[in-house]
Write a protein that holds these residues in place. Structure first.
Motif, PDB file in Angstrom:
ATOM      1  N   VAL A 148      52.020  41.807  40.502  1.00  0.00           N
ATOM      2  CA  VAL A 148      50.617  41.634  40.125  1.00  0.00           C
ATOM      3  C   VAL A 148      49.875  41.035  41.311  1.00  0.00           C
ATOM      4  CG1 VAL A 148      49.034  40.457  38.546  1.00  0.00           C
ATOM      5  CG2 VAL A 148      51.256  41.266  37.709  1.00  0.00           C
ATOM      6  N   PRO A 149      48.852  41.723  41.822  1.00  0.00           N
ATOM      7  CA  PRO A 149      48.092  41.144  42.925  1.00  0.00           C
ATOM      8  C   PRO A 149      47.374  39.870  42.479  1.00  0.00           C
ATOM      9  CG  PRO A 149      47.359  43.405  42.464  1.00  0.00           C
ATOM     10  CD  PRO A 149      48.348  43.031  41.420  1.00  0.00           C
ATOM     11  N   GLY A 150      47.399  38.875  43.356  1.00  0.00           N
ATOM     12  CA  GLY A 150      46.732  37.615  43.060  1.00  0.00           C
ATOM     13  C   GLY A 150      46.076  37.052  44.301  1.00  0.00           C
TER      14      GLY A 150
ATOM     15  N   GLU B 126      37.478  43.776  39.945  1.00  0.00           N
ATOM     16  CA  GLU B 126      37.066  42.778  40.925  1.00  0.00           C
ATOM     17  C   GLU B 126      37.864  42.953  42.211  1.00  0.00           C
ATOM     18  OE1 GLU B 126      37.712  38.770  39.452  1.00  0.00           O
ATOM     19  OE2 GLU B 126      39.867  39.055  39.351  1.00  0.00           O
ATOM     20  N   THR B 127      37.303  42.458  43.311  1.00  0.00           N
ATOM     21  CA  THR B 127      38.024  42.430  44.576  1.00  0.00           C
ATOM     22  C   THR B 127      38.915  41.190  44.607  1.00  0.00           C
ATOM     23  OG1 THR B 127      36.373  41.091  45.734  1.00  0.00           O
ATOM     24  CG2 THR B 127      36.028  43.511  45.727  1.00  0.00           C
ATOM     25  N   LEU B 128      39.825  41.141  45.560  1.00  0.00           N
ATOM     26  CA  LEU B 128      40.651  39.934  45.689  1.00  0.00           C
ATOM     27  C   LEU B 128      39.808  38.719  46.059  1.00  0.00           C
ATOM     28  CD1 LEU B 128      44.001  41.185  47.203  1.00  0.00           C
ATOM     29  CD2 LEU B 128      43.723  39.798  45.160  1.00  0.00           C
TER      30      LEU B 128
ATOM     31  N   CYS C 187      38.312  37.551  42.943  1.00  0.00           N
ATOM     32  CA  CYS C 187      39.379  36.912  42.167  1.00  0.00           C
ATOM     33  C   CYS C 187      39.550  35.461  42.609  1.00  0.00           C
ATOM     34  CB  CYS C 187      40.680  37.689  42.342  1.00  0.00           C
ATOM     35  SG  CYS C 187      42.145  36.893  41.649  1.00  0.00           S
ATOM     36  N   ALA C 188      39.614  35.238  43.910  1.00  0.00           N
ATOM     37  CA  ALA C 188      39.787  33.873  44.428  1.00  0.00           C
ATOM     38  C   ALA C 188      38.619  32.979  44.002  1.00  0.00           C
ATOM     39  CB  ALA C 188      39.916  33.889  45.948  1.00  0.00           C
ATOM     40  N   VAL C 189      37.399  33.473  44.133  1.00  0.00           N
ATOM     41  CA  VAL C 189      36.214  32.702  43.757  1.00  0.00           C
ATOM     42  C   VAL C 189      36.256  32.384  42.256  1.00  0.00           C
ATOM     43  CG1 VAL C 189      33.694  32.821  43.534  1.00  0.00           C
ATOM     44  CG2 VAL C 189      34.799  33.560  45.662  1.00  0.00           C
ATOM     45  N   ARG C 190      36.570  33.386  41.424  1.00  0.00           N
ATOM     46  CA  ARG C 190      36.619  33.187  39.966  1.00  0.00           C
ATOM     47  C   ARG C 190      37.709  32.194  39.579  1.00  0.00           C
ATOM     48  NH1 ARG C 190      40.150  35.151  36.719  1.00  0.00           N
ATOM     49  NH2 ARG C 190      40.729  36.896  38.050  1.00  0.00           N
TER      50      ARG C 190
END
Length: 157
Positions: A20-22, A56-58, A61-64
């Motif tokens: 899973v991309p994170g 969403e972009t990665l 994702c980081a911001v969220r």
């Protein structure tokens, strides 16, 4: 609470069955301290971050994830590295065993107020001099070490 279990270069680790991309973020303040959260599932101090959602972009994702886990709004300022070590797997109570796949960004705070989420017992900026005296998983220590090196290029591993 029984939560996830991290395995890192452990010959007894279960085989991964998921990828899973994170994204995670190393957020620094004006004093050079780094934003960490103390995880409820392990008790370790960790970088805020989590799994990417469809749509969403990665970077988004980081911001969220930082907002959800710490209450802070951030701006991405750079890329620390790509962390995809197949020898780091995370086992979840539901039987999922996820291979590490995390893009770690560099970021700074642009708003918000530090807030503890249901995923943490504490959230605060910590001076790097304290890192050797608090529980931090080896994979997070690796990222903190890479940050301390002030690399010219992102880590690719």
């Amino acid at each position: 609470m029984t939560g996830r279990r991290d395995y890192y270069h452990d010959p007894n680790a279960p085989a991964a069955n998921s990828l899973v991309p994170g994204a995670a973020a190393i957020v620094t303040d004006e004093h050079g301290r780094i934003l960490l959260q103390r995880r409820t599932d392990s008790g370790n101090w960790s970088l805020p971050g989590g799994a990417m959602d469809i749509g969403e972009t990665l970077q988004q994702c980081a911001v969220r994830e930082v907002k959800e886990e710490t209450g802070l709004d951030i701006e991405i300022t750079g890329l620390l590295g790509i962390y995809t070590d197949p020898a780091h797997v995370i086992a979840y109570p539901d039987g999922e065993v996820r291979q590490e796949f995390t893009i770690t960004y560099l970021a700074r705070v642009i708003g918000g107020v530090i807030t503890v989420s249901d995923e943490s017992t504490d959230v605060r900026f910590i001076d790097p001099a304290e890192f050797d005296h608090i529980p931090i998983h080896d994979t997070v220590r690796l990222r903190l070490h890479h940050r301390a090196e002030h690399r010219d290029t992102p880590y690719l591993g």
